[in-house]
Design a protein around this motif. Structure first.
Motif, mmCIF file in Angstrom:
data_model
loop_
_atom_site.group_PDB
_atom_site.id
_atom_site.type_symbol
_atom_site.label_atom_id
_atom_site.label_comp_id
_atom_site.label_asym_id
_atom_site.label_seq_id
_atom_site.Cartn_x
_atom_site.Cartn_y
_atom_site.Cartn_z
ATOM 1 N N HIS A 59 0.805 -1.194 -0.224
ATOM 2 C CA HIS A 59 -0.015 0.020 -0.186
ATOM 3 C C HIS A 59 0.841 1.218 0.074
ATOM 4 C CE1 HIS A 59 -3.633 -2.253 0.861
ATOM 5 N NE2 HIS A 59 -2.987 -2.906 1.784
ATOM 6 N N ASP A 61 0.261 4.127 -0.769
ATOM 7 C CA ASP A 61 -0.213 5.220 -0.190
ATOM 8 C C ASP A 61 -0.237 5.558 1.442
ATOM 9 O OD1 ASP A 61 -1.973 3.039 -0.373
ATOM 10 O OD2 ASP A 61 -3.664 3.988 0.134
ATOM 11 N N ARG A 62 0.021 4.462 2.099
ATOM 12 C CA ARG A 62 0.147 4.544 3.313
ATOM 13 C C ARG A 62 1.604 5.116 3.637
ATOM 14 N NH1 ARG A 62 -2.877 -1.012 4.977
ATOM 15 N NH2 ARG A 62 -4.702 -0.494 4.055
ATOM 16 N N HIS A 146 7.686 3.563 -2.109
ATOM 17 C CA HIS A 146 6.958 4.653 -1.382
ATOM 18 C C HIS A 146 7.213 5.852 -1.486
ATOM 19 C CE1 HIS A 146 5.151 1.255 1.046
ATOM 20 N NE2 HIS A 146 4.619 2.008 1.853
ATOM 21 N N TYR A 149 5.947 7.230 -5.156
ATOM 22 C CA TYR A 149 4.509 7.289 -5.102
ATOM 23 C C TYR A 149 4.080 8.674 -4.576
ATOM 24 C CZ TYR A 149 -0.317 5.539 -4.537
ATOM 25 O OH TYR A 149 -1.698 5.716 -4.917
ATOM 26 N N ARG A 150 4.907 9.314 -4.022
ATOM 27 C CA ARG A 150 4.402 10.816 -3.385
ATOM 28 C C ARG A 150 4.924 11.866 -4.434
ATOM 29 N NH1 ARG A 150 4.182 7.100 -0.138
ATOM 30 N NH2 ARG A 150 2.793 7.516 1.962
ATOM 31 N N THR A 154 4.763 9.524 -11.027
ATOM 32 C CA THR A 154 5.557 8.369 -10.376
ATOM 33 C C THR A 154 6.106 7.498 -11.556
ATOM 34 O OG1 THR A 154 4.120 8.542 -8.457
ATOM 35 C CG2 THR A 154 5.019 6.535 -9.030
ATOM 36 N N ARG A 196 -4.329 -2.195 -8.437
ATOM 37 C CA ARG A 196 -5.211 -0.896 -8.391
ATOM 38 C C ARG A 196 -5.994 -1.256 -9.615
ATOM 39 N NH1 ARG A 196 -2.250 4.304 -10.033
ATOM 40 N NH2 ARG A 196 -0.800 3.785 -8.095
#
Length: 351
Positions: A59, A61-62, A146, A149-150, A154, A196
């Motif tokens: 995940h 997004d976490r 990770h 992704y931010r 990406t 996804r």
């Protein structure tokens, strides 16, 4: 506690068998037509599958789970590498060999964390840690995905990370399998995208998709020139190799779904292997690094012949790994490191 999907465990079990079998084939000497074919088939997907499925359940997004990732990957690496060093020290003392020299060699190998002897490390090395490079690479890949992704664009960052790892490895091999992690980030990210966009649902909706997917894997096998994620090696045609490994992973997952449905005994056995790939990887590293397989193979060859020898080695190795995994499971506290599900069960029991 999240419910496990058994056919994913079956797929990982198939890939884990492929890891042990291909290492046995490599160690046992000249390849026959059969052993070469098996080697190519398993090498075309076994490590990409682990990274792709890791991404599938990630995940990004976490927040990055530093504690969990460090415990399951870095701590497991450190303990296993430490055991390799200690076992070699024990053998050296028993044989009255150069104990300090060997200790330093294996300690350097553990700290450098290279999956293979690359020949272009920062300084000359006589040993390399081997199979558990995967744990270091997976840690870096998770961390990098990770972070990417931010960021905007990406996919561009993921491709840039892959390019840095792939091309830099041709000039210098850095410690801790950083470059393997850079290239592996692509597979982890593709695994995230697959979940996804629910790629498997598309195959359920249009079963005819299996035919071109199988054809792509077949083409990649026909033109197979190697795939070594430990060394950032993707053959003479990296694009075909990567696309072929993704197609192969999808085909293995499809086969795992069929096994789960139609083969009630095989599905449980393969799923059990897939659930315990972490301790199996570590047990495999211990026996492949510490046991004198060269001498064992030399004694086996006159008895069984070189055609059968890889499979005898695989059978012996598999039995030994199973015994080592059972021992790890029985050791208090240490078992929580190698079997993360035990911590989850204890946490659920205490809740």
């Amino acid at each position: 506690m999240a419910t496990r999907v058994r056919y994913f465990d079956i797929a990982k079990g198939i890939a884990m068998i492929g890891v042990v079998l291909t290492h046995s084939i490599l160690q046992a000497g000249p390849m026959t037509t059969v052993s070469q074919a098996l080697f190519n088939v398993f090498f075309s997907f076994h490590m990409p599958l682990f990274f792709l499925l890791s991404g599938y359940f990630m995940h990004p997004d976490r927040r990055f789970a530093w504690r969990k990732e460090s415990r399951e990957l870095l701590l497991t690496y450190a303990i296993t590498a430490g055991l390799v060093v200690l076992i070699h020290l024990g053998f050296s003392l028993a044989a009255r060999r150069d104990v300090p020299g060997l200790a330093v060699q294996w300690l350097i190998a553990a700290l450098y964390g290279s999956g293979a002897n690359m020949g272009n490390s920062l300084f000359p090395m006589t040993r390399y840690i081997g199979a558990i490079w995967f744990l270091l690479a997976l840690f870096w890949a998770h961390l990098l995905v990770h972070a990417a992704y931010r960021l905007p664009a990406t996919p561009v960052w993921i491709l840039a990370l892959f390019a840095v790892g792939y091309f830099s490895a041709r000039h210098v091999w850095l410690p801790l399998s950083v470059q393997s992690g850079l290239t592996a980030a692509l597979f982890v990210y593709l695994g995230c995208l697959a979940r996804r966009h629910d790629v498997l649902a598309a195959f359920r909706r249009w079963p005819a998709l299996w035919l071109p997917t199988l054809a792509v894997w077949g083409l990649a096998l026909w033109r197979f020139t190697g795939l070594g994620m430990a060394t950032c090696g993707f053959g003479e045609d990296p694009v075909l190799t990567i696309v072929g490994s993704i197609a192969a992973t999808l085909c293995v997952i499809g086969a795992s779904q069929a096994i789960d449905r139609w083969l009630p005994y095989a599905n449980r056995a393969l799923a059990a292997i897939g659930r315990h790939t972490l301790p199996i990887f570590c047990a495999h590293l211990l026996e492949i690094d510490d046991l004198p397989w060269g001498g064992i193979i030399d004694r086996l060859r006159p008895l069984v012949g070189y055609q059968v020898e890889p499979f005898v080695v695989f059978a012996l190795r598999s039995a030994l790994i199973a015994a080592m995994v059972l021992v790890l499971y029985r050791i208090p506290r240490l078992n929580a490191v190698f079997f993360p599900t035990l911590l989850k069960r204890r946490g659920a029991a205490e809740a």
